[in-house]
Design a protein around this motif. Structure first.
Motif, PDB file in Angstrom:
ATOM      1  N   ALA A   1       0.832  -1.205   0.000  1.00  0.00           N
ATOM      2  CA  ALA A   1       0.000   0.000   0.000  1.00  0.00           C
ATOM      3  C   ALA A   1       0.869   1.258   0.000  1.00  0.00           C
ATOM      4  O   ALA A   1       0.478   2.295  -0.515  1.00  0.00           O
ATOM      5  CB  ALA A   1      -0.920  -0.014   1.211  1.00  0.00           C
ATOM      6  N   ASP A   2       2.069   1.142   0.562  1.00  0.00           N
ATOM      7  CA  ASP A   2       2.951   2.310   0.618  1.00  0.00           C
ATOM      8  C   ASP A   2       3.813   2.470  -0.630  1.00  0.00           C
ATOM      9  O   ASP A   2       4.601   3.388  -0.733  1.00  0.00           O
ATOM     10  CB  ASP A   2       3.873   2.203   1.838  1.00  0.00           C
ATOM     11  CG  ASP A   2       3.081   2.293   3.124  1.00  0.00           C
ATOM     12  OD1 ASP A   2       2.054   3.016   3.117  1.00  0.00           O
ATOM     13  OD2 ASP A   2       3.476   1.650   4.107  1.00  0.00           O
ATOM     14  N   LEU A   3       3.676   1.529  -1.553  1.00  0.00           N
ATOM     15  CA  LEU A   3       4.583   1.534  -2.704  1.00  0.00           C
ATOM     16  C   LEU A   3       3.863   1.896  -3.991  1.00  0.00           C
ATOM     17  O   LEU A   3       4.244   1.470  -5.065  1.00  0.00           O
ATOM     18  CB  LEU A   3       5.200   0.140  -2.866  1.00  0.00           C
ATOM     19  CG  LEU A   3       6.066  -0.321  -1.697  1.00  0.00           C
ATOM     20  CD1 LEU A   3       6.418  -1.770  -1.862  1.00  0.00           C
ATOM     21  CD2 LEU A   3       7.312   0.536  -1.628  1.00  0.00           C
ATOM     22  N   GLN A   4       2.789   2.675  -3.860  1.00  0.00           N
ATOM     23  CA  GLN A   4       1.939   2.881  -5.016  1.00  0.00           C
ATOM     24  C   GLN A   4       2.579   3.738  -6.092  1.00  0.00           C
ATOM     25  O   GLN A   4       2.093   3.801  -7.209  1.00  0.00           O
ATOM     26  CB  GLN A   4       0.601   3.474  -4.594  1.00  0.00           C
ATOM     27  CG  GLN A   4      -0.200   2.535  -3.718  1.00  0.00           C
ATOM     28  CD  GLN A   4      -0.568   1.253  -4.427  1.00  0.00           C
ATOM     29  OE1 GLN A   4      -1.089   1.277  -5.539  1.00  0.00           O
ATOM     30  NE2 GLN A   4      -0.291   0.114  -3.825  1.00  0.00           N
ATOM     31  N   SER A   5       3.662   4.426  -5.749  1.00  0.00           N
ATOM     32  CA  SER A   5       4.260   5.266  -6.789  1.00  0.00           C
ATOM     33  C   SER A   5       5.273   4.470  -7.613  1.00  0.00           C
ATOM     34  O   SER A   5       5.892   5.002  -8.513  1.00  0.00           O
ATOM     35  CB  SER A   5       4.916   6.483  -6.165  1.00  0.00           C
ATOM     36  OG  SER A   5       5.907   6.047  -5.259  1.00  0.00           O
ATOM     37  N   ARG A   6       5.432   3.167  -7.265  1.00  0.00           N
ATOM     38  CA  ARG A   6       6.365   2.348  -8.051  1.00  0.00           C
ATOM     39  C   ARG A   6       5.581   1.380  -8.916  1.00  0.00           C
ATOM     40  O   ARG A   6       4.521   0.922  -8.533  1.00  0.00           O
ATOM     41  CB  ARG A   6       7.296   1.586  -7.118  1.00  0.00           C
ATOM     42  CG  ARG A   6       7.943   2.528  -6.117  1.00  0.00           C
ATOM     43  CD  ARG A   6       9.135   1.953  -5.435  1.00  0.00           C
ATOM     44  NE  ARG A   6       9.628   2.915  -4.448  1.00  0.00           N
ATOM     45  CZ  ARG A   6      10.483   3.893  -4.727  1.00  0.00           C
ATOM     46  NH1 ARG A   6      10.980   4.008  -5.946  1.00  0.00           N
ATOM     47  NH2 ARG A   6      10.860   4.751  -3.804  1.00  0.00           N
ATOM     48  N   ARG A   7       6.134   1.086 -10.094  1.00  0.00           N
ATOM     49  CA  ARG A   7       5.478   0.123 -10.968  1.00  0.00           C
ATOM     50  C   ARG A   7       5.491  -1.246 -10.328  1.00  0.00           C
ATOM     51  O   ARG A   7       6.494  -1.669  -9.771  1.00  0.00           O
ATOM     52  CB  ARG A   7       6.223   0.041 -12.305  1.00  0.00           C
ATOM     53  CG  ARG A   7       5.846   1.128 -13.253  1.00  0.00           C
ATOM     54  CD  ARG A   7       6.536   0.879 -14.578  1.00  0.00           C
ATOM     55  NE  ARG A   7       6.340   2.006 -15.455  1.00  0.00           N
ATOM     56  CZ  ARG A   7       5.320   2.094 -16.298  1.00  0.00           C
ATOM     57  NH1 ARG A   7       4.446   1.122 -16.367  1.00  0.00           N
ATOM     58  NH2 ARG A   7       5.190   3.151 -17.064  1.00  0.00           N
ATOM     59  N   ARG A   8       4.338  -1.929 -10.420  1.00  0.00           N
ATOM     60  CA  ARG A   8       4.223  -3.245  -9.790  1.00  0.00           C
ATOM     61  C   ARG A   8       3.737  -4.260 -10.809  1.00  0.00           C
ATOM     62  O   ARG A   8       2.777  -4.010 -11.535  1.00  0.00           O
ATOM     63  CB  ARG A   8       3.236  -3.175  -8.625  1.00  0.00           C
ATOM     64  CG  ARG A   8       3.607  -2.147  -7.577  1.00  0.00           C
ATOM     65  CD  ARG A   8       2.464  -1.872  -6.629  1.00  0.00           C
ATOM     66  NE  ARG A   8       1.249  -1.440  -7.314  1.00  0.00           N
ATOM     67  CZ  ARG A   8       1.010  -0.206  -7.743  1.00  0.00           C
ATOM     68  NH1 ARG A   8       1.899   0.742  -7.531  1.00  0.00           N
ATOM     69  NH2 ARG A   8      -0.103   0.080  -8.361  1.00  0.00           N
ATOM     70  N   LEU A   9       4.412  -5.405 -10.855  1.00  0.00           N
ATOM     71  CA  LEU A   9       3.980  -6.476 -11.751  1.00  0.00           C
ATOM     72  C   LEU A   9       3.697  -7.709 -10.909  1.00  0.00           C
ATOM     73  O   LEU A   9       4.561  -8.177 -10.162  1.00  0.00           O
ATOM     74  CB  LEU A   9       5.088  -6.789 -12.775  1.00  0.00           C
ATOM     75  CG  LEU A   9       4.896  -8.067 -13.604  1.00  0.00           C
ATOM     76  CD1 LEU A   9       3.658  -7.980 -14.480  1.00  0.00           C
ATOM     77  CD2 LEU A   9       6.130  -8.331 -14.477  1.00  0.00           C
ATOM     78  N   GLY A  10       2.480  -8.228 -10.989  1.00  0.00           N
ATOM     79  CA  GLY A  10       2.126  -9.467 -10.302  1.00  0.00           C
ATOM     80  C   GLY A  10       2.130 -10.605 -11.300  1.00  0.00           C
ATOM     81  O   GLY A  10       1.682 -10.448 -12.435  1.00  0.00           O
ATOM     82  N   LEU A  11       2.680 -11.751 -10.893  1.00  0.00           N
ATOM     83  CA  LEU A  11       2.700 -12.915 -11.775  1.00  0.00           C
ATOM     84  C   LEU A  11       2.008 -14.053 -11.049  1.00  0.00           C
ATOM     85  O   LEU A  11       2.227 -14.265  -9.855  1.00  0.00           O
ATOM     86  CB  LEU A  11       4.143 -13.325 -12.083  1.00  0.00           C
ATOM     87  CG  LEU A  11       4.989 -12.302 -12.832  1.00  0.00           C
ATOM     88  CD1 LEU A  11       6.442 -12.767 -12.889  1.00  0.00           C
ATOM     89  CD2 LEU A  11       4.435 -12.071 -14.233  1.00  0.00           C
TER      90      LEU A  11
END
Lengths: 554, 754
Positions: free
Chosen positions: A321-331
């Motif tokens: 929740a605190d990392l929303q400014s970073r691109r996130r990829l879920g696999l």
């Protein structure tokens, strides 16, 4: 004028729209594939058995579609065009209303005030402001349609907004992160079409989840995303062995070298431009505090990859929740979460960006065809009696570890002599017994990583033909030549465990051989009930199980 | 101008005018105003008396469309007699044929009489129209100041500020009253627009919260169109729905509603719902049923109401539970088309208004579905009023709902404020039932409304063909891609659980469901052949295996069906009963030592045993002496539509009434010739009532002939004050005080200045 809205051509279409929002697609219909393409963006594929596939139109699926740029008109048009019978009016209304809720609120970055929440509908914003859970996350009103959001609440706000049915569109953008050159090293291989599409969709969407079957090369999707980002990357994986596998793969397939990749686990704490950390170490607490959170801030990460996102533990959600400014990829191989937190995956990691039915990928030859067989064993009278009298919490263990299973397991191993065979179970006593019966090594929780690596390596090279493994081998272990899996007991009725275990043997074999997946169950016991629950997911993915009696084996 | 009016001899009074009309014309009048024909009036004079009664006039006005109302409201603004050309010249923009139709309609209803040079408006109409053509009351009446001078106000109009002018123009267009904000006081707004207008008497405050624009100002603002903008019949913008699309939508709605009702009532059958003290069904039960049928709560309420109308549900004999009636069992056996016809027909006729469920009454309580408070006697008429305009369109014509409602409102604007929301829920319910789809009347809907053709056959033609197969899949689901033949559907519901329904049905086969079918007497072989016969896809191996596996274990315990058992410790007696030839019809079978079973009902067996000379005693389930036979509970059905009150009269009935009046007239005239009294006590003639109304309105004095309670006749000079409920309140010059006179004892009336 009005007539146009309804006079969609009358067809004997392949699709039947049910009032409970499930869509039934007749696979053998000539228009089936066109229809599939039209409905896939906004409907979740729920089951894909042989003849009729079931899709479900859920709010999440509709919002996923909105996020991907589809509008309600396209959705309604697809439903009306391919539907055999009239589409329930209420459903169409509901689709339009649900889709209209997405993007009514947008998160954006204001050059002066930082993160802001904007709505073109002041009433919605007023409703949100009055919500007790949400109002503390909001700051001052800029005007009647814009309110400042505390930057730290970006993720939690999105989570809360989804819960109240007003999912926000996150246009606040991403930080680029610290640049780091990463290139795919496509030497003698290229990305498969579906892998390339996954990465393209992910990148265009910013953040999100890619759903691919086990063995379909999710690691490469991750690698390609890293190459796209060209920035420092944090990779979160389920366990150390899986982490090392990622490392090997990255070294082989990208320009990254051994020195550029760090391992952050119980054993080592390296922080490098590409760092692979386990869920376990991230969620370790000492004196009630998460000790390793600083890893998230240790570098200016440009991309965070979550392997096996369906297993993401609750603390990682909170951190994410605190990392929303970073691109996130879920696999992941399946978005099915046994804990029902699909909504959190949507709001915190991102919408689903790519999905392909397992059977499609199998048909393209990227995963091995598999035969699923349930072997039913009759218990002896003594066993039946002690099962009948056992305490309820002991019953599953008692039936799944019954001694009557041992002879048939041995016959199965003998039948596949020459193949690479995995025997998978959940209970240590049982595994040890089987190890002794078959005279093969065992890998379980207490086996050291070094020992594990060694055994896996021997297995990969074909020097050992059979391994008995506990659930440590459920995930992310790459054993390309494993062709037979025999599961003897499991974690109750876990559907995703079944899928993961099948995934162990789905790597395409060098000679195109078929994979065999056996489940040995004790007849007339809980074992059967759990087995049939476990099989739901794969059966719905189109895998046909066959049931045979133990005495027919061998 | 209608020739039917001008061609007749000039009449001097309303009664006289009625008397000279043709029989056919009178018969038409009775058809249009059936309330005056019951009981049959004795003669034309008493007919006239009834026609000018306020209640009857009000009913007649309710029938008028907005266009005709505009004409009669215009006439309200003019004193009798009225020259027709004065009306038409001030209603420019209204087509000539519409004007002709209006005057025909008004005279046909007996609201206006006379010929075109001197038309008379029935006085009662003036009292019933509040704001004729949307104009306020005259200034003098509004202010209570006879000296108030509207002319100077009118002259001041050009000097109004722009915002003042806008307000005045809005009120001039009608309605002439405006609401003040809740907390408005003149002190709050001393320099404001409303204060200024009130001060100059351009607006007059008529209550705490209301202001009204005086008539003279309204007329001045309207200028050349004193009776307002012509209220022309709205023409909805018609679209066209392709027949095939319409049929598809119709079929979807029909199959959906039938399925929903079935699911809803199945849930009610399993778990009965309590009856609220107010008579309806409680919120929690309502929600439970909605969930069970996968419908919204609003839809569930409508479906329950429709089920009640069709007598598929009712209150149990104990008065405490809602449950299905025996009609439901019958209904479930019917073909789909017939089922729909039952539901839709019941809905069309019911005097309940389903859309009221969930609304609040005046006391703020929520109206529960199925409660008696949902009865509205006007409901059937509302349904017809809303849907019948569509029945006149060509098949497939779609009218946007708003435009349809605008037309319906124009057709009868005087209907109460409830009408608009009632009309909207009629549309909702019509869509739910498949009477409307895509804003067009469906084939079955049209057949239902017009009664033309075979309704059930019409329904059957739009429904998709029934299918006789399913697709069984390896994940043990079975999909029926269309509506199933009822028999197959029932069998499948036994061997599998329904997972999803709609156009198709998805069944799930499981251990439990297969066991259930074995329990119901199917054998493994039955199951195998059932699936082989009805599956269009190969039967998956898993299913075959499952059936055999379950069948193998099934029957360790044996359960059979027997309606009745007989038991005795006396084995000889048992043997005797078994051998008794008189009892062979009952299929008695020895199940275990001392126990016989029979498939016949206990009461039949008891009776047969007794008549054969045995002395059996009945047992309850617990082995106690019998108290009653267990039966599935069923509520007695209940009629929800009481007979309508003002049914139309047949032509023959009307003819009889007219003939009787003519006979009565002859008799009355014979009496008139012999007695010199202008009127007979006890008969309130139209003329008397009308004279009183006119005097009241004009503020004129009257001479009246009055017979008091003791039978003494007198002549009095009076100034009428009010006329209500059959009593005239008037200032009596002889007594020098206001007195109350019973209208029926007033024998004659003459203007005071005569």
């Amino acid at each position: 004028m009005r007539a146009g809205a309804y006079s969609g051509q009358v067809t004997d279409g392949p699709l039947i729209v049910q009032s409970d929002k499930t869509l039934l697609l007749e696979v053998d219909h000539p228009d089936a594939s066109a229809c599939r393409a039209a409905i896939a963006p906004f409907a979740e594929l729920e089951r894909s058995p042989e003849h009729v596939h079931t899709y479900r139109v859920t709010p999440l699926a509709l919002w996923n579609a909105r996020a991907a740029g589809h509008d309600a008109e396209q959705v309604v048009d697809a439903l009306v065009r391919y539907s055999r019978y009239a589409v329930p009016h209420a459903l169409l209304v509901d689709v339009a209303e649900t889709m209209a809720r997405y993007g009514r609120l947008t998160l954006a970055t204001n050059p002066v005030h930082g993160l802001t929440l904007t709505s073109n509908d002041p009433a919605v914003l007023a409703e949100i402001r009055r919500n007790k859970k949400i109002s503390p996350m909001l700051g001052a009103d800029l005007d009647e349609s814009t309110v400042v959001v505390h930057a730290s609440e970006r993720g939690r706000l999105k989570q809360a907004l989804l819960k109240v049915g007003w999912p926000a569109e996150d246009l606040a953008g991403y930080v680029d992160g610290q640049a780091h050159d990463i290139e795919l090293n496509q030497d003698g291989w290229t990305l498969r079409d579906y892998q390339r599409e996954s990465v393209e969709n992910f990148w265009a969407g910013g953040s999100g989840v890619v759903v691919l079957p086990c063995g379909a090369g999710k690691t490469l999707v991750g690698a390609a995303a890293m190459a796209e980002a060209n920035a420092t990357t944090l990779i979160l994986v389920t366990n150390t062995v899986a982490g090392r596998q990622w490392k090997r793969e990255l070294i082989a397939r990208t320009s990254l070298t051994e020195e550029e990749i760090g391992e952050y686990s119980g054993e080592r704490k390296e922080i490098r431009p590409v760092t692979i950390a386990t869920y376990q170490v991230m969620t370790t607490r000492r004196k009630g505090e998460y000790r390793h959170l600083e890893l998230f801030d240790a570098r200016d990460w440009g991309l965070i990859i979550y392997d096996e996102v369906h297993l993401l533990p609750a603390p990682i959600f909170r951190l994410t929740a605190d990392l929303q400014s970073r691109r996130r990829l879920g696999l992941t191989a399946t978005l099915v979460r046994e804990d029902g937190r699909e909504g959190d995956v949507f709001s915190l990691i991102g919408p689903k960006r790519y999905d392909a039915p397992w059977r499609d990928i199998e048909a393209q030859g990227w995963i091995a065809p598999a035969e699923c067989i349930e072997v039913r064993v009759s218990l002896t009278d003594d066993e039946r009696m002690s099962y009948a009298l056992a305490e309820p919490e002991e019953r599953y263990k008692m039936c799944s570890t019954a001694s009557s299973k041992r002879p048939v397991i041995r016959r199965l191993v003998e039948k596949h002599h020459g193949d690479q065979v995995l025997v998978i179970g959940a209970y240590l006593n049982q595994l040890e017994q089987l190890g002794a019966d078959l005279d093969v090594p065992i890998i379980q929780g207490s086996t050291t990583n070094k020992e594990r690596e060694k055994l896996y390596d021997l297995f990969r090279r074909g020097e050992i033909h059979t391994l008995v493994v506990s659930k440590v081998a459920n995930f992310s272990i790459d054993l390309p030549e494993a062709a037979v899996a025999i599961q003897v007991s499991g974690t109750f009725g876990s559907r995703q465990e079944e899928a993961q275990r099948l995934g162990r043997i789905l790597r395409p074999k060098a000679d195109g051989r078929q994979a065999h997946f056996y489940t040995v169950v004790a007849r007339d016991t809980l074992d059967v009930d759990y087995a049939s629950h476990r099989q739901r997911f794969l059966a719905e993915q189109g895998y046909a199980y066959t049931i045979v009696d133990a005495d027919r084996v061998g | 101008m209608s020739t039917s009016v001008s061609a007749r001899p000039v009449a001097s009074s309303y009664t006289e005018w009625l008397r000279v009309q043709e029989d056919d014309w009178l018969s038409e009048l009775l058809r249009a105003r059936p309330d005056v024909a019951r009981p049959a009036p004795a003669d034309v004079a008493s007919l006239a008396g009834r026609l000018i009664g306020q209640v009857s006039i009000s009913r007649a006005l309710d029938q008028l469309d907005a266009g005709v109302l505009q004409v009669i409201e215009a006439m309200v603004l003019m004193p009798n007699p009225i020259a027709w050309t004065d009306v038409t010249s001030r209603l420019r923009g209204v087509p000539a044929d519409a004007l002709l139709h209006s005057v025909d309609r008004l005279t046909g209803l007996g609201l206006v009489w006379g010929d075109q040079d001197a038309l008379h408006l029935i006085e009662g109409v003036r009292l019933l129209v509040n704001h004729p053509t949307g104009l306020g009351r005259p200034l003098a009446q509004l202010t209570g100041d006879p000296a108030a001078d509207p002319r100077s106000l009118v002259e001041s109009l050009p000097a109004l500020a722009a915002d003042e002018r806008a307000l005045v123009q809005r009120l001039a267009a009608g309605p002439p009253q405006g609401l003040l904000p809740d907390d408005w006081t003149s002190e709050d707004d001393p320099p404001g627009m409303i204060s200024r207008l009130l001060q100059r008497r351009i607006l007059v405050r008529v209550s705490d919260s209301t202001v009204e624009l005086p008539r003279e100002i309204g007329l001045a603002v309207r200028g050349a169109a004193p009776f307002g903008v012509p209220r022309l019949r709205p023409v909805p913008a018609a679209g066209q729905v392709e027949p095939a699309t319409l049929d598809k939508l119709t079929a979807g709605a029909i199959l959906g509603v039938l399925q929903n009702v079935e699911d809803l009532l199945a849930a009610l059958d399993v778990d009965q719902a309590g009856v609220l003290r107010s008579g309806g069904i409680g919120v929690r039960e309502h929600r439970r049923l909605a969930r069970a049928a996968h419908v919204s709560e609003a839809s569930a309420a409508r479906l329950l109401e429709i089920s009640l109308a069709a007598e598929l549900i009712g209150i149990a004999r104990d008065g405490e539970h809602w449950l299905p009636t025996r009609m439901l069992d019958v209904w479930l056996e019917q073909p789909l088309a017939e089922r729909w016809a039952t539901l839709a027909g019941a809905w069309l006729r019911t005097s309940r208004q389903p859309g009221l469920a969930g609304r609040r009454d005046s006391a703020g309580r929520t109206l529960a579905p199925l409660s008696p408070e949902l009865i509205r006697h006007g409901a059937p008429a509302t349904r017809r009023a809303v849907l019948s305009p569509l029945a006149l369109t060509a098949p497939g014509t779609s009218w946007p709902a708003d435009e349809l409602l605008a037309l319906v409102t124009w057709t009868a604007p005087r209907r109460g404020p409830e009408f608009a929301s009632a009309a909207r829920s009629v549309l909702e319910e019509s869509r739910l039932l498949g009477i409307l789809a895509a804003d067009a009347l469906t084939g079955p809907g049209r057949a239902l409304l017009t009664g033309a053709g075979d309704l059930e056959r019409t329904v059957a033609t739009v429904l998709p063909p029934l299918i006789d197969y399913v697709l069984i899949q390896p994940d043990l689901s079975a999909v029926a891609p269309g509506p199933l033949q009822p028999e197959l559907s029932r069998s499948l519901a036994l061997v599998a659980d329904v997972e999803s329904s709609g156009g198709a049905t998805v069944f799930r086969l499981s251990d439990a469901s297969l066991r259930r079918s074995l329990d119901a007497g199917w054998s493994a072989q039955d199951l195998h052949s059932f699936f082989a016969r009805h599956s269009r896809t190969p039967v998956p191996q898993t299913l075959t295996y499952l059936i055999d596996d379950i069948a193998r274990r099934h029957g360790g315990l044996r359960v059979g069906t027997a309606s009745t058992y007989l038991r005795s410790d006396d084995e000889t007696l048992i043997a005797q009963v078994t051998a008794d030839r008189r009892l062979t019809d009952f299929g008695l079978r020895l199940l275990a030592p001392g126990v016989l079973i029979s498939t016949a009902e206990p009461d039949e067996v008891l009776q047969a045993l007794r008549s054969a000379g045995y002395a059996p005693a009945a047992e309850s389930a617990g082995g106690m002496v019998f108290s009653g036979l267990a039966q599935r509970q069923r509520a007695p059905g209940r009629r929800t539509s009481p007979p309508p009150r003002h049914t139309e009269l047949t032509a023959q009935q009307r003819e009889t009434v007219v003939r009787r009046m003519r006979t009565g007239d002859t008799a009355t005239q014979a009496q008139r010739r012999t007695r010199a009294i202008p009127s007979i006590p006890g008969v309130t003639t139209a003329t008397i009532l009308e004279s009183l109304q006119r005097a009241l309105r004009e503020g004129e004095g009257l001479w009246i002939g009055y017979v008091n309670a003791d039978g003494q006749a007198s002549q009095r000079l009076v100034e009428p004050i009010s006329l209500t409920g059959g009593f005239l309140r008037a200032y009596d010059h002889r007594r020098e005080e206001p007195r109350t006179f019973a209208v029926h004892r007033i024998t004659s009336v003459a203007p005071a200045d005569d």
